[in-house]
Design a protein around this motif. Structure first.
Motif: not given
Ligand SMILES: Nc1ncnc2c1ncn2[C@@H]1O[C@H](COP(=O)(O)O)[C@@H](O)[C@H]1O
Ligand SMILES: Cc1cc2nc3c(=O)[nH]c(=O)nc-3n(C[C@H](O)[C@H](O)[C@H](O)COP(=O)(O)OP(=O)(O)OC[C@H]3O[C@@H](n4cnc5c(N)ncnc54)[C@H](O)[C@@H]3O)c2cc1C
Lengths: 262, 339
Positions: A6-9, A34-39, A58-60, A96-98, A100-102, A115-117, A119-121, A127-129
């Motif tokens: 899961c990657i986030k811009q 691309l969120n640095p942690f997601d690399t 890859a899913l975003s 809601a994000t988690s 939709a991704l689920a 696999i998630c990063g 956190q997103a910066i 929280q999303v993972g």
């Molecule tokens: N909109 C998104 N699309 C895909 N992956 C996401 C999204 N938001 C968060 N993630 C994943 O969840 C991780 C934690 O994000 P966050 O909870 O926003 O800090 C990120 O590193 C991504 O791997």
């Protein structure tokens, strides 16, 4: 093995602005990365795929522009990418994000590992993972600094804690979130760059993933941003200490002592 | 849980704190949050409850009463010796359904940040991460949660009116630990761990103490941090001496120093490292790019040592020392014992 990363811009922070009316991020004309942690998540997915074969996807979720980040993932070896993009997803909080991704992960089907990063910066929530893991009712491990062993049915990871680390083993499917120590992301190859330019990235809408529309977007988000403010200003007066090194050291020592720091 | 009406919301009462247990001990963040919860509970004329989950922790929760807790729920079971996210989530969910708290606060630690998002999803609650301010509407119990976003460039206030309990995490040392009142007492409620709590879980093979992999900057009072200006690993040895000199300060670093391999990532401060809020932050040879500043700009006192007086760090610092740090720091280290 079927792996989803899961990657986030995200906006490059120093440019980030908030629309005072909608309280949403102004994305127009802002440099996005691309969120640095997601690399690290992408690299780990690619390495595991190389070891076990199978597929890494890859899913975003985000605006159409987020496909740039998905192409970046393709350029370093991800097999294919999917973008969740629709008005109805807009304004989603981490719940809601988690969700939709689920739902998208269920739709992809037969996924062994997500696999998630860490956190997103932009939101910095991390929280999303765990949120994805909860919606799927899968096992989870966060702050993963190494995948020690993996088989078709289980994974053993090293998790970072404040005081050290632990090693834990869990059955698959599972969700892990990874920290920087886990690997060194590769740079795109020429072949990868070409592939990233050519590939088709399907865009999925709420209907495509069978999402309950009351659980996505602003309406599906339990949290509401009600106010946006600049941070309390830091004082501006700086006390400058100059002179010879000995003088500087003496003055600083005096300041430290005055404040009972030493 | 969704709670659209006043009648539904009224069923939820009291402010809860999830205790942070490390190696069988209650961590300082728990006392800090208990104090914060006390303030909220007083406004709502309700109680502070602390959930303490762990193994062999009989007798530990009593210490929480002095900090403002009225009730401690104790779940003591050998199955809780390691951190198993799934088990703790199931227990939390059961307790929330049973006792219906209005607010749940948890430390934004590696464990807290793994546990509480899972609990929030499973109980259909909103969760606000890394709050720096919490206030409550005394009438309807709405929690106003203030948190930095976009690396501290803005402060957002978040509300969660239609869901109960309202959940928030708070980083260690953001809230002040209250003065303990040894005369205060409270009640212990013992709850069991059920076998169903341990279905489908992970095995914790081993737990290690290590400062190599995890360096907890958040717990320090003083951080002495180095950047590219430290020139190499030798420079960080100098900083370590400096840190020892001022009495056990922690050593931090900029990403440039970490990426050069001079010091492990666990020491990195900033957007992709740790966010710190210490009493004192001494930046040595760090220019202060925004990605670094967002991780440390809310420290109380910032001191910068740099030969270039015009860097962003030197502009925001309370005290800016202009000069060559390889000359100045050894002089400081020499000077400390003489004071
Ligand atoms: N909109 C998104 N699309 C895909 N992956 C996401 C999204 N938001 C968060 N993630 C994943 O969840 C991780 C934690 O994000 P966050 O909870 O926003 O800090 C990120 O590193 C991504 O791997
Ligand atoms: C997405 C993203 C995330 C990032 N995340 C982070 C992060 O989490 N943390 C972080 O720190 N950075 C982060 N960065 C990097 C950040 O932008 C800077 O590149 C980095 O912080 C610079 O480190 P520095 O200040 O140590 O180095 P420099 O900018 O090179 O500064 C070195 C300083 O040392 C001084 N100096 C040199 N020699 C001496 C001497 N002998 N005596 C005194 N002074 C001397 C120089 O005058 C200069 O001011 C991130 C970047 C991006 C793009």
């Amino acid at each position: 093995m079927k792996i989803v990363v899961c990657i986030k811009q995200v906006p490059a922070t120093n440019d980030a602005k908030i629309d005072p009316k909608t309280k949403r991020i102004v994305r127009k004309g802002i440099k996005a990365i691309l969120n640095p942690f997601d690399t690290y998540a992408v690299e780990e997915g690619v390495q595991l795929r190389d070891k076990f074969r199978g597929e890494v996807i890859a899913l975003s979720m985000g605006p159409q522009k987020a496909e740039e980040s998905l192409r970046e993932a393709i350029s370093v070896g991800v097999d294919r990418a999917i973008l969740l993009s629709d008005r109805a997803f807009g304004g989603s909080d981490t719940w809601a994000t988690s969700y939709a991704l689920a739902k998208a992960i269920e739709k992809i089907g037969d996924v062994d590992l997500v696999i998630c990063g860490k956190q997103a910066i932009d939101g910095d929530t991390a929280q999303v993972g765990p949120g994805i893991a909860a919606h799927l009712d899968w096992l989870q491990a966060t702050y993963v600094m190494a995948v020690e062993e993996i088989s078709s049915s289980s994974i053993r990871v090293k998790r970072m804690h404040e005081d050290g680390y632990d090693i834990c083993e869990m059955s698959l499917p599972a969700v892990i979130t990874v920290v920087k120590d886990i690997n060194i992301p590769r740079v795109p190859s020429l072949k990868g760059r070409l592939a990233s330019r050519k590939c088709e990235i399907p865009v999925w809408k709420p209907d495509d993933i069978g999402a309950d529309t009351s659980k996505i977007g602003l309406d599906g988000s339990p949290t509401r941003v009600v106010k946006i403010q600049p941070p309390p200003p830091r004082h501006t007066s700086t006390k400058k200490i100059e002179g010879s090194s000995t003088e500087c050291a003496q003055s600083l020592l005096r300041e430290l002592r005055l404040r009972s720091i030493i | 849980m969704i709670a659209f009406t006043d009648a539904e919301r009224k069923k939820y009462r009291n402010i809860w704190v999830v205790a942070e247990i490390l190696f069988g001990e209650i961590q300082p963040v728990t006392y800090e949050l208990t104090g914060a919860a006390r303030t909220l509970a007083d406004l709502r004329k309700s109680e502070v409850w602390v959930v303490v989950m762990g193994s062999g922790i009989e007798g530990k929760p009593e210490s929480l009463f002095a900090y403002g807790a009225d009730v401690a729920i104790l779940v003591d079971n050998p199955g809780l010796s390691g951190f198993v996210d799934e088990t703790e989530t199931k227990i939390m969910k059961r307790l929330i359904v049973k006792y219906k708290p209005e607010v749940v606060i948890c430390g934004a630690t590696t464990r807290g940040r793994a546990l509480i998002p899972r609990v929030a999803v499973m109980t259909h609650c909103g969760l606000t991460a890394d709050c720096t301010g919490l206030s409550i509407d005394p009438k309807n119990g709405d929690l106003l949660q203030t948190r930095p976003a976009f690396g501290g460039n803005i402060m957002a206030t978040i509300r969660c009116s239609n869901h109960r309990p309202q959940m928030a995490t708070v980083r260690p040392r953001v809230m002040k630990s209250p003065e303990p009142d040894p005369g205060r007492t409270g009640k212990i409620i013992k709850e069991e761990m059920l076998t169903s709590d341990t279905e489908k879980i992970k095995q914790i093979i081993d737990v290690f103490h290590s400062t190599e992999t995890a360096y907890n900057l958040a717990d320090a009072q003083i951080i002495i941090s180095g950047g590219r200006g430290m020139k190499g690993p030798e420079g960080f040895k100098l900083l370590k001496q400096f840190a020892e000199g001022v009495g056990g300060a922690a050593v931090g670093a900029s990403r440039a120093a970490v990426d050069s391999g001079w010091i492990p990532y666990a020491h990195q401060v900033g957007q992709t490292g740790q966010t710190v809020q210490t009493k004192v932050y001494i930046a040595c040879g760090i220019s202060g790019q925004i990605q670094h500043l967002v991780g440390m700009q809310s420290c109380d006192l910032i001191i910068a040592i740099d030969k270039n007086p015009d860097t962003p760090m030197m502009q925001i610092a309370d005290i800016a020392v202009v000069g060559d740090l390889f000359e100045i720091i050894p002089e400081i280290v020499k000077g400390i014992p003489n004071l």
